[in-house]
Design a protein around this motif. Structure first.
Motif, short mmCIF file in Angstrom:
data_model
loop_
_atom_site.label_atom_id
_atom_site.label_comp_id
_atom_site.label_asym_id
_atom_site.label_seq_id
_atom_site.Cartn_x
_atom_site.Cartn_y
_atom_site.Cartn_z
N ASN A 39 0.84 -1.21 0.10
CA ASN A 39 0.05 -0.01 -0.05
C ASN A 39 0.79 1.14 0.05
O ASN A 39 2.00 1.05 0.27
N ALA A 40 0.21 2.40 -0.23
CA ALA A 40 1.01 3.71 -0.30
C ALA A 40 1.68 3.79 0.88
O ALA A 40 2.88 4.62 1.06
N PHE A 71 7.18 -1.32 4.94
CA PHE A 71 8.31 -1.47 4.04
C PHE A 71 8.19 -0.08 3.52
O PHE A 71 7.49 0.60 3.39
N ALA A 72 9.44 0.43 3.30
CA ALA A 72 9.60 1.79 2.35
C ALA A 72 9.07 1.31 1.06
O ALA A 72 9.60 0.58 0.39
N VAL A 73 8.30 2.17 0.31
CA VAL A 73 7.84 2.27 -0.91
C VAL A 73 9.15 2.43 -1.79
O VAL A 73 9.81 3.73 -1.73
N GLY A 76 10.41 3.11 -7.84
CA GLY A 76 9.63 2.53 -8.78
C GLY A 76 8.19 2.50 -8.62
O GLY A 76 7.38 2.13 -9.56
N GLY A 77 7.68 2.71 -7.60
CA GLY A 77 6.26 2.80 -7.23
C GLY A 77 5.80 1.34 -6.39
O GLY A 77 6.67 0.60 -6.03
N ILE A 78 4.59 1.29 -6.29
CA ILE A 78 4.19 0.13 -5.68
C ILE A 78 3.92 -0.95 -6.72
O ILE A 78 3.50 -0.95 -7.76
#
Length: 87
Positions: A39-40, A71-73, A76-78
């Motif tokens: 998730n974001a 987690f750190a996003v 490159g995005g999710i």
């Protein structure tokens, strides 16, 4: 068309799995591979057991621990990732 590599997520908090009592008493070890999304906010989304040995014994503990992890996003995005827990 070349697929784009997705950067592996970096854990910021790891929830340790609780070893199932019966497996502990019998000295059983195993591993679980779990695929999941992020998730974001870095929380785990829709974890799915991909493989487990022995099957079904450690699945709940691995998924429960993963759901408590953050987690750190990645830049490159999710996306989806795979995590392996060896118990």
């Amino acid at each position: 068309m070349t697929p784009t590599a997705i950067e592996a997520p970096t854990p910021t908090h790891i929830e340790r799995p609780v070893y199932p009592r019966g497996a502990l008493e019998q000295g059983i070890e195993g591993q679980v591979v779990v695929e999941f999304g992020l998730n974001a906010d870095g929380s785990v989304d829709a974890p799915m057991v991909v493989s487990a040995q022995p099957q079904g014994l450690f699945d709940h503990a691995a998924v429960h621990a993963l759901l408590g992890s953050k987690f750190a996003v990645p830049d490159g995005g999710i996306g989806r990732s795979t995590s392996q827990a060896i118990l």
